[in-house]
Design a protein around this motif. Structure first.
Motif, short mmCIF file in Angstrom:
data_model
loop_
_atom_site.label_atom_id
_atom_site.label_comp_id
_atom_site.label_asym_id
_atom_site.label_seq_id
_atom_site.Cartn_x
_atom_site.Cartn_y
_atom_site.Cartn_z
N THR A 1 36.36 -26.45 -6.92
CA THR A 1 36.73 -25.40 -7.88
C THR A 1 37.07 -24.10 -7.17
OG1 THR A 1 35.34 -26.39 -9.59
CG2 THR A 1 35.91 -24.06 -9.88
N LEU A 2 36.29 -23.73 -6.17
CA LEU A 2 36.58 -22.51 -5.41
C LEU A 2 37.90 -22.61 -4.66
CD1 LEU A 2 33.02 -21.77 -3.99
CD2 LEU A 2 34.27 -20.40 -5.69
N ASP A 6 29.66 -30.24 -4.31
CA ASP A 6 31.02 -30.62 -3.92
C ASP A 6 32.02 -30.19 -4.99
OD1 ASP A 6 30.07 -31.66 -1.55
OD2 ASP A 6 30.17 -33.75 -2.22
N ARG A 7 31.65 -30.35 -6.24
CA ARG A 7 32.52 -29.91 -7.33
C ARG A 7 32.76 -28.40 -7.23
NH1 ARG A 7 30.46 -32.69 -11.26
NH2 ARG A 7 28.85 -31.19 -11.82
N ALA A 53 33.73 -29.86 3.21
CA ALA A 53 34.94 -29.03 3.08
C ALA A 53 35.78 -29.60 1.95
CB ALA A 53 35.74 -29.04 4.38
N ALA A 54 36.57 -28.74 1.34
CA ALA A 54 37.50 -29.18 0.29
C ALA A 54 38.80 -28.42 0.46
CB ALA A 54 36.92 -28.91 -1.10
N GLY A 95 42.85 -30.09 -9.42
CA GLY A 95 41.45 -30.18 -9.06
C GLY A 95 40.92 -31.59 -8.98
N THR A 96 41.75 -32.58 -9.27
CA THR A 96 41.32 -33.96 -9.18
C THR A 96 41.27 -34.38 -7.72
OG1 THR A 96 42.31 -34.49 -11.31
CG2 THR A 96 41.83 -36.34 -9.86
#
Length: 117
Positions: free
Chosen positions: A16-17, A11-12, A74-75, A108-109
């Motif tokens: 980041t991506l 997930d991190r 998803a992020a 990114g938090t």
């Protein structure tokens, strides 16, 4: 707020991506999705006269076009507090209602995690 260092490494990675896509392209949002095989798809906002897609919609479309059958997560990196219903629907269409969507700020938090449902 969620401590991003406490996230699962996979997930991190998608956070980041997504952050990198936003910064590299200079677009309002960056997104990344991970499919059922662990492959990732990264995208930024598309804003053409004839085509407008959010970063998350674009990432989902890229996954579908590449043959993904489902999504694990998803992020999205955005200034917004959450993702739109349309973004959640795109994730839900491919990943199902329980697919987590991590919403992170430009630093990114991770602010929140919602489900696609």
């Amino acid at each position: 707020m969620t401590d991003s260092s406490a996230l699962d490494p996979e997930d991190r990675k998608i956070v980041t991506l997504a952050r990198s896509a936003r910064a590299r392209s200079g677009v309002p949002e960056g997104a990344a999705v991970r499919d059922e095989t662990g492959r990732t798809y990264v995208a930024g906002t598309v804003a053409l006269d004839s085509l407008k897609l959010t970063a998350l919609q674009t990432a989902v479309a890229m996954a579908v076009a590449s043959g993904a059958k489902s999504l694990e997560a998803a992020a999205v990196v955005t200034e917004a507090e959450t993702v739109s219903d349309e973004d959640r629907a795109a994730v839900r269409d491919l990943g199902g209602a329980q697919t987590p969507v991590l919403v992170a700020g430009p630093d990114g938090t991770v602010r929140t995690t919602v489900t696609a449902g």
